[in-house]
Motif scaffolding. Structure first.
Motif, PDB file in Angstrom:
ATOM      1  N   ARG A 286       2.472  -1.525   0.913  1.00  0.00           N
ATOM      2  CA  ARG A 286       1.180  -1.785   1.567  1.00  0.00           C
ATOM      3  C   ARG A 286       1.179  -3.115   2.302  1.00  0.00           C
ATOM      4  NH1 ARG A 286      -0.837   0.856  -3.107  1.00  0.00           N
ATOM      5  NH2 ARG A 286      -1.547  -1.023  -4.166  1.00  0.00           N
ATOM      6  N   ARG A 287       2.145  -3.997   1.988  1.00  0.00           N
ATOM      7  CA  ARG A 287       2.249  -5.280   2.710  1.00  0.00           C
ATOM      8  C   ARG A 287       3.252  -5.202   3.862  1.00  0.00           C
ATOM      9  NH1 ARG A 287       1.238 -10.099   1.058  1.00  0.00           N
ATOM     10  NH2 ARG A 287       1.213 -10.336   3.304  1.00  0.00           N
TER      11      ARG A 287
ATOM     12  N   ASN B 282      -3.853  -4.126   6.473  1.00  0.00           N
ATOM     13  CA  ASN B 282      -3.768  -4.596   5.081  1.00  0.00           C
ATOM     14  C   ASN B 282      -3.044  -5.945   4.957  1.00  0.00           C
ATOM     15  OD1 ASN B 282      -4.608  -4.171   2.466  1.00  0.00           O
ATOM     16  ND2 ASN B 282      -2.716  -3.135   1.853  1.00  0.00           N
ATOM     17  N   HIS B 283      -3.182  -6.802   5.954  1.00  0.00           N
ATOM     18  CA  HIS B 283      -2.565  -8.133   5.924  1.00  0.00           C
ATOM     19  C   HIS B 283      -1.073  -8.080   5.623  1.00  0.00           C
ATOM     20  CE1 HIS B 283      -6.402 -10.231   6.197  1.00  0.00           C
ATOM     21  NE2 HIS B 283      -6.886  -9.350   5.340  1.00  0.00           N
ATOM     22  N   PRO B 284      -0.309  -7.345   6.438  1.00  0.00           N
ATOM     23  CA  PRO B 284       1.120  -7.236   6.137  1.00  0.00           C
ATOM     24  C   PRO B 284       1.834  -8.576   6.293  1.00  0.00           C
ATOM     25  CG  PRO B 284       0.700  -6.404   8.339  1.00  0.00           C
ATOM     26  CD  PRO B 284      -0.651  -6.669   7.711  1.00  0.00           C
TER      27      PRO B 284
ATOM     28  N   LEU C 173      17.974   1.505   9.081  1.00  0.00           N
ATOM     29  CA  LEU C 173      17.861   0.126   8.603  1.00  0.00           C
ATOM     30  C   LEU C 173      16.386  -0.258   8.414  1.00  0.00           C
ATOM     31  CD1 LEU C 173      19.715  -2.178   7.830  1.00  0.00           C
ATOM     32  CD2 LEU C 173      19.696  -2.947  10.202  1.00  0.00           C
ATOM     33  N   LEU C 174      15.534   0.135   9.357  1.00  0.00           N
ATOM     34  CA  LEU C 174      14.101  -0.165   9.212  1.00  0.00           C
ATOM     35  C   LEU C 174      13.521   0.519   7.976  1.00  0.00           C
ATOM     36  CD1 LEU C 174      12.409  -0.015  12.741  1.00  0.00           C
ATOM     37  CD2 LEU C 174      13.090  -2.010  11.428  1.00  0.00           C
ATOM     38  N   HIS C 175      13.916   1.777   7.752  1.00  0.00           N
ATOM     39  CA  HIS C 175      13.382   2.496   6.588  1.00  0.00           C
ATOM     40  C   HIS C 175      13.840   1.857   5.279  1.00  0.00           C
ATOM     41  CE1 HIS C 175      12.846   6.268   9.295  1.00  0.00           C
ATOM     42  NE2 HIS C 175      11.815   5.459   9.347  1.00  0.00           N
ATOM     43  N   LEU C 176      15.065   1.348   5.265  1.00  0.00           N
ATOM     44  CA  LEU C 176      15.558   0.670   4.062  1.00  0.00           C
ATOM     45  C   LEU C 176      14.770  -0.615   3.816  1.00  0.00           C
ATOM     46  CD1 LEU C 176      19.405   1.141   4.595  1.00  0.00           C
ATOM     47  CD2 LEU C 176      18.001   2.284   2.857  1.00  0.00           C
ATOM     48  N   ILE C 177      14.559  -1.393   4.892  1.00  0.00           N
ATOM     49  CA  ILE C 177      13.826  -2.654   4.750  1.00  0.00           C
ATOM     50  C   ILE C 177      12.381  -2.376   4.340  1.00  0.00           C
ATOM     51  CG2 ILE C 177      12.931  -4.656   6.028  1.00  0.00           C
ATOM     52  CD1 ILE C 177      15.542  -4.524   7.721  1.00  0.00           C
ATOM     53  N   GLY C 178      11.826  -1.270   4.831  1.00  0.00           N
ATOM     54  CA  GLY C 178      10.448  -0.919   4.502  1.00  0.00           C
ATOM     55  C   GLY C 178      10.294  -0.223   3.164  1.00  0.00           C
ATOM     56  N   ALA C 179      11.357  -0.147   2.382  1.00  0.00           N
ATOM     57  CA  ALA C 179      11.339   0.485   1.055  1.00  0.00           C
ATOM     58  C   ALA C 179      10.901   1.947   1.134  1.00  0.00           C
ATOM     59  CB  ALA C 179      10.434  -0.299   0.089  1.00  0.00           C
ATOM     60  N   MET C 180      11.168   2.579   2.294  1.00  0.00           N
ATOM     61  CA  MET C 180      10.869   4.004   2.434  1.00  0.00           C
ATOM     62  C   MET C 180      12.104   4.833   2.120  1.00  0.00           C
ATOM     63  SD  MET C 180       8.798   3.561   5.954  1.00  0.00           S
ATOM     64  CE  MET C 180       8.033   5.162   6.132  1.00  0.00           C
TER      65      MET C 180
ATOM     66  N   SER D 228       0.882 -10.718  -6.322  1.00  0.00           N
ATOM     67  CA  SER D 228       1.373 -11.598  -5.282  1.00  0.00           C
ATOM     68  C   SER D 228       1.528 -10.837  -3.966  1.00  0.00           C
ATOM     69  CB  SER D 228       2.670 -12.269  -5.722  1.00  0.00           C
ATOM     70  OG  SER D 228       3.758 -11.784  -5.017  1.00  0.00           O
ATOM     71  N   TYR D 229       1.981  -9.569  -4.003  1.00  0.00           N
ATOM     72  CA  TYR D 229       2.087  -8.812  -2.756  1.00  0.00           C
ATOM     73  C   TYR D 229       0.706  -8.546  -2.172  1.00  0.00           C
ATOM     74  CZ  TYR D 229       6.981  -7.908  -3.700  1.00  0.00           C
ATOM     75  OH  TYR D 229       8.311  -8.030  -3.927  1.00  0.00           O
ATOM     76  N   GLN D 230      -0.296  -8.411  -3.052  1.00  0.00           N
ATOM     77  CA  GLN D 230      -1.622  -8.044  -2.549  1.00  0.00           C
ATOM     78  C   GLN D 230      -2.406  -9.230  -2.012  1.00  0.00           C
ATOM     79  OE1 GLN D 230      -3.246  -5.963  -5.877  1.00  0.00           O
ATOM     80  NE2 GLN D 230      -1.888  -4.244  -5.567  1.00  0.00           N
ATOM     81  N   THR D 231      -2.185 -10.378  -2.575  1.00  0.00           N
ATOM     82  CA  THR D 231      -3.101 -11.473  -2.260  1.00  0.00           C
ATOM     83  C   THR D 231      -2.416 -12.689  -1.649  1.00  0.00           C
ATOM     84  OG1 THR D 231      -2.865 -12.427  -4.446  1.00  0.00           O
ATOM     85  CG2 THR D 231      -4.623 -10.823  -4.161  1.00  0.00           C
ATOM     86  N   ARG D 232      -1.169 -12.528  -1.256  1.00  0.00           N
ATOM     87  CA  ARG D 232      -0.492 -13.659  -0.624  1.00  0.00           C
ATOM     88  C   ARG D 232      -1.281 -14.164   0.565  1.00  0.00           C
ATOM     89  NH1 ARG D 232       5.146 -14.730  -1.457  1.00  0.00           N
ATOM     90  NH2 ARG D 232       5.016 -15.748   0.552  1.00  0.00           N
ATOM     91  N   SER D 233      -1.049 -15.395   0.884  1.00  0.00           N
ATOM     92  CA  SER D 233      -1.690 -15.992   2.051  1.00  0.00           C
ATOM     93  C   SER D 233      -1.617 -15.039   3.238  1.00  0.00           C
ATOM     94  CB  SER D 233      -0.980 -17.288   2.408  1.00  0.00           C
ATOM     95  OG  SER D 233      -1.163 -17.568   3.771  1.00  0.00           O
ATOM     96  N   GLN D 234      -2.684 -14.982   3.998  1.00  0.00           N
ATOM     97  CA  GLN D 234      -2.727 -14.062   5.133  1.00  0.00           C
ATOM     98  C   GLN D 234      -1.924 -14.592   6.305  1.00  0.00           C
ATOM     99  OE1 GLN D 234      -6.872 -13.512   5.717  1.00  0.00           O
ATOM    100  NE2 GLN D 234      -7.174 -12.799   3.633  1.00  0.00           N
ATOM    101  N   HIS D 235      -1.410 -15.778   6.184  1.00  0.00           N
ATOM    102  CA  HIS D 235      -0.642 -16.336   7.296  1.00  0.00           C
ATOM    103  C   HIS D 235       0.770 -16.653   6.846  1.00  0.00           C
ATOM    104  CE1 HIS D 235      -3.929 -16.476  10.156  1.00  0.00           C
ATOM    105  NE2 HIS D 235      -4.686 -16.720   9.114  1.00  0.00           N
ATOM    106  N   GLU D 236       1.338 -15.745   6.103  1.00  0.00           N
ATOM    107  CA  GLU D 236       2.674 -16.005   5.611  1.00  0.00           C
ATOM    108  C   GLU D 236       3.520 -14.749   5.710  1.00  0.00           C
ATOM    109  OE1 GLU D 236       4.694 -17.950   1.690  1.00  0.00           O
ATOM    110  OE2 GLU D 236       2.552 -18.127   1.972  1.00  0.00           O
ATOM    111  N   GLY D 237       4.487 -14.788   6.624  1.00  0.00           N
ATOM    112  CA  GLY D 237       5.410 -13.674   6.721  1.00  0.00           C
ATOM    113  C   GLY D 237       6.321 -13.653   5.510  1.00  0.00           C
TER     114      GLY D 237
END
Ligand code: ADP
Ligand code: MG
Length: 242
Positions: free
Chosen positions: A102-103, A176-178, A67-74, A9-18
């Motif tokens: 990657r998304r 990568n269509h984030p 906060l950005l790094h936490l949200i980005g799972a970094m 689902s993370y890889q192939t979700r619609s390309q127009h969906e945040g």
């Protein structure tokens, strides 16, 4: 959802969906060698709707990057829960977390382009190791066109202005269509006019492609271009324009 479904689902979700982002009582404390510890993010609760834009403002040291790094799972919080697209990211297995990352596109203050690579190859770099269900080169060219650099694809970073380099970095973040783009002081190395243009590009791409956009900035005029502004102080939300 089982693991494979979630990766898919993370890889192939619609390309127009945040992707939706939700934080509940998230805290992160840095403990350095001695007795000193800094709570960089302190019990932050926040919901960001898919496709919306948010500016994170506040002085240097207020916790924006953390906060950005936490949200980005970094980075991983000490307490609280971060949910992306309905999934608690602490529960993801490594392969799932990698698929999620990657998304998520990242844009940095210092561009971080590879100096020996052309603009086109810089945009391609994040997806080179992966098999994708899209034509990488065609997409990289399309993105460079979308950021106004269709005639600069063969240029090296040293042959581009700061604003142009940041446009390349934005195209790279989108390769990568984030579902989410996180930008950490993306205008910090640019003059005001160029910085304003860069945020306009980010916001246009958000609208056209339905991305969720979070921009950390200490520049109030940049923040005003986002739909919603959050002010952080000592890791806490001081105010929220929503
Ligand atoms: N890796 C780290 N180790 C120790 N302290 C850190 C680290 N990263 C950030 N901090 C501290 O956490 C606080 C928040 O930093 P940061 O998130 O970078 O804020 P901002 O991006 O708003 O400038 C600051 O006090 C900073 O010194
Ligand atoms: Mg910062």
């Amino acid at each position: 959802m089982d693991t494979n479904d979630r990766e898919l689902s993370y890889q192939t979700r619609s390309q127009h969906e945040g992707l939706a982002v939700s934080l509940v009582a998230v805290s992160k404390t840095y403990r350095s060698g001695g007795s000193e510890s800094v709570t960089a993010v302190d019990a932050v609760t926040l919901d960001i709707l898919p496709g919306h834009s948010l500016a994170l403002t506040g002085r240097s040291g207020s916790g924006k990057s953390t906060l950005l790094h936490l949200i980005g799972a970094m980075d991983v919080p000490d307490e609280g829960q971060i949910t992306i697209d309905g999934t608690d990211i602490a529960r993801l297995r490594d392969s799932e977390r990698a698929a999620l990352r990657r998304r998520i596109g990242f844009v940095f203050q210092r561009f971080h382009l590879l100096p020996a690579l052309t603009a086109l190859d810089n945009v391609l770099a994040p997806v080179l190791p992966y098999r994708t269900d899209f034509d990488k080169v065609a997409r990289a060219r399309e993105l460079l066109g979308a950021v106004g650099l269709g005639d600069r694809v063969k240029h090296l970073p040293s042959q581009l202005s700061g604003g142009e380099q940041q446009r390349v970095a934005i195209a790279r973040a989108l390769i990568n269509h984030p579902g989410i783009v996180l930008a950490d002081e993306p205008t910090g190395n640019l003059d005001t006019h160029t910085g304003t243009e860069i945020v306009a590009v980010l916001d246009r791409l958000r609208t056209e492609r339905g991305l969720t956009l979070i921009v950390a900035t200490h520049d109030a005029s940049i923040a005003r271009r986002c739909g919603r502004t959050l002010v952080l102080s000592d890791g806490r939300i001081l105010s929220d324009s929503d």
